[in-house]
Write an enzyme that holds these catalytic residues in place. Structure first.
Site, mmCIF file in Angstrom:
data_model
loop_
_atom_site.group_PDB
_atom_site.id
_atom_site.type_symbol
_atom_site.label_atom_id
_atom_site.label_comp_id
_atom_site.label_asym_id
_atom_site.label_seq_id
_atom_site.Cartn_x
_atom_site.Cartn_y
_atom_site.Cartn_z
ATOM 1 N N ASP A 195 -20.064 22.720 -16.606
ATOM 2 C CA ASP A 195 -20.837 21.506 -16.109
ATOM 3 C C ASP A 195 -20.792 20.338 -17.542
ATOM 4 O O ASP A 195 -20.288 19.836 -17.734
ATOM 5 C CB ASP A 195 -22.291 21.231 -16.296
ATOM 6 C CG ASP A 195 -22.807 22.870 -15.538
ATOM 7 O OD1 ASP A 195 -22.219 22.407 -14.480
ATOM 8 O OD2 ASP A 195 -23.718 23.363 -15.058
ATOM 9 N N ALA B 93 -20.902 25.972 -18.786
ATOM 10 C CA ALA B 93 -19.749 26.040 -19.017
ATOM 11 C C ALA B 93 -18.385 24.710 -18.068
ATOM 12 O O ALA B 93 -17.803 24.060 -18.933
ATOM 13 C CB ALA B 93 -18.663 27.502 -19.619
ATOM 14 N N ALA C 6 -6.930 24.187 -18.159
ATOM 15 C CA ALA C 6 -6.867 23.037 -16.626
ATOM 16 C C ALA C 6 -5.918 22.383 -16.591
ATOM 17 O O ALA C 6 -4.862 21.842 -17.368
ATOM 18 C CB ALA C 6 -7.948 22.477 -16.802
ATOM 19 N N ARG D 273 -22.302 27.565 -5.605
ATOM 20 C CA ARG D 273 -22.743 28.406 -5.902
ATOM 21 C C ARG D 273 -23.801 29.544 -4.662
ATOM 22 O O ARG D 273 -24.435 29.048 -3.591
ATOM 23 C CB ARG D 273 -24.562 28.154 -6.599
ATOM 24 C CG ARG D 273 -24.149 27.320 -7.533
ATOM 25 C CD ARG D 273 -23.807 28.329 -8.635
ATOM 26 N NE ARG D 273 -23.873 27.402 -10.173
ATOM 27 C CZ ARG D 273 -22.738 27.299 -10.685
ATOM 28 N NH1 ARG D 273 -21.569 27.465 -9.962
ATOM 29 N NH2 ARG D 273 -22.875 26.516 -11.235
ATOM 30 N N TYR E 124 -32.697 31.804 -6.808
ATOM 31 C CA TYR E 124 -33.568 31.212 -7.270
ATOM 32 C C TYR E 124 -34.732 30.874 -5.981
ATOM 33 O O TYR E 124 -34.886 31.377 -5.089
ATOM 34 C CB TYR E 124 -32.411 30.491 -6.548
ATOM 35 C CG TYR E 124 -31.083 29.633 -7.005
ATOM 36 C CD1 TYR E 124 -30.608 28.969 -7.279
ATOM 37 C CD2 TYR E 124 -30.105 30.704 -6.505
ATOM 38 C CE1 TYR E 124 -29.229 28.654 -8.521
ATOM 39 C CE2 TYR E 124 -28.577 30.375 -7.487
ATOM 40 C CZ TYR E 124 -28.790 29.282 -8.514
ATOM 41 O OH TYR E 124 -27.329 29.118 -9.014
#
Length: 380
Positions: free
Chosen positions: A256, A254, A220, A159, A96
């Protein structure tokens, strides 16, 4: 932010070139929601530079309202580079360049509050909280429970590379407790809070009305209110839905896209099972497409798949290009060819039946002639 995607697999040091694209959790979700037919506004900051121009143009092309995007003349647009492998795979690299970026200057005094609260849903992620102290202050302010705020959705989206100088666990747990709807992966909950299993996550997060624990290929689990509207000490009703089988190309984005599919169904007032299925389909649109953004998926086609019975849903398999070639299209095409062939054969048979008996007899085998003669004799 601007994402740079590798031209081939391998360590970043060995990749000769990269393709420029758009990335960022909130932008990914915004694009998928717009693709589902909703009016979506992305509130953020980019630099007054070429990369900022690219981000604004790309989001606009995907149908996202960028009228609330601020252009910073003093700070650059954030960028990042990653390898082609999945985030959880050995050897995965992500670099990043977001410290001091335009997005890191977001804060309680710079965000457009009217734009932030104008929608029916406000979607936030834990990525923003990691960018700077000002960003964290803004996130704490937005997740504070106040009357009249929109439905607040929060994707934990841990992250590790962005949290090297802070302990993400307590911060992200506190932010999640202020949301109405929370998305978290079971692997994130284990890494952040040492929680094992969906029920343990619910016990640690009783405040949100709806909690979605993502299990990867296992589907899920959703904890949601009882029909009477109460959540209760047991965490509410539990709904589980497995995803279709997916031939994965790139797992980035995926989660998101899953959030976008689920939120789209929330906005439409669909049942919880359908919310999960829409989430799985949008995730599949990302999993089968290289890059951070999910492939475009026709909402009508998504609705048709969501309506499948449990057996058909369980047999569904999605691979690269499925959003452009709907599942079953090949089978439908083959079935159409078979129908056409059958109709042509029937026409030929009808035509032959109309010809003279002598001509028909000349083409018949001795066995056929004997059988026909016996039938005709019996009829007489």
């Amino acid at each position: 932010m601007t994402a740079f995607l590798p031209s081939r697999p391998g360590p970043l040091a060995d990749v000769p070139s990269f393709t420029r694209s758009v990335g960022g959790a909130e932008a990914n979700t915004a694009c998928a929601l717009a693709d589902a037919g909703h009016r979506v506004r992305w509130v953020g900051r980019v630099g007054a530079d070429a990369f900022g121009d690219h981000v604004v143009a790309a989001l606009t092309a995907r149908g996202v309202d960028v009228s609330a995007v601020q252009r910073d003349p003093h700070r650059p647009t954030g960028i990042y580079f990653r390898t082609a492998t999945d985030r959880s795979a050995p050897g995965h690299e992500v670099v990043y360049h977001r410290a001091g970026s335009a997005a890191s200057a977001l804060g309680p005094h710079t965000a457009d509050r009217d734009a932030v609260h104008a929608g029916r849903v406000l979607h936030l992620t834990g990525v923003t909280a990691a960018l700077s102290a000002d960003c964290l202050a803004l996130m704490r302010d937005l997740t504070a429970r106040r009357p009249g705020r929109p439905l607040l959705s929060f994707d934990v989206n841990h992250r590790p590379a962005l949290w090297r100088h802070a302990d993400a666990g307590p911060v992200l747990l506190d932010l999640a407790r202020g949301a109405d709807l929370v998305f978290v992966g079971h692997d994130e909950a284990r890494a952040l809070w040492d929680l094992h299993g969906a029920r343990a996550v619910r016990q640690a997060l009783p405040e949100p009305d709806v909690l979605v624990v993502k299990l990867g290929p296992g589907g899920a689990v959703v904890f949601h209110p009882d029909p009477d509207g109460s959540v209760g000490c047991g965490g509410g009703v539990v709904t589980v839905e497995r995803p279709p089988r997916v031939d994965c190309v790139d797992a980035t984005g995926a989660g998101d896209a899953f959030a976008a599919g689920f939120l789209s169904a929330v906005l439409r007032g669909l049942p919880v099972r359908d919310r999960l299925r829409h989430g799985h389909l949008r995730a599949a649109a990302a999993l089968t497409e290289p890059g951070d953004l999910a492939a475009r998926l026709d909402p009508v086609h998504a609705d048709r798949l969501v309506a499948l019975d449990d057996g058909a849903w369980g047999r569904l398999r999605l691979g690269p290009g499925w959003t452009r070639r709907p599942p079953g299209a090949a089978q439908d095409h083959r079935a159409g060819q078979a129908r056409e062939a059958g109709q042509a054969q029937e026409a030929r048979q009808t035509q032959e039946a109309r010809r003279t008996p002598g001509a028909r007899a000349a083409r018949e085998s001795p066995q056929s002639r004997e059988a026909r003669a016996a039938q005709e004799g019996h009829t007489r």
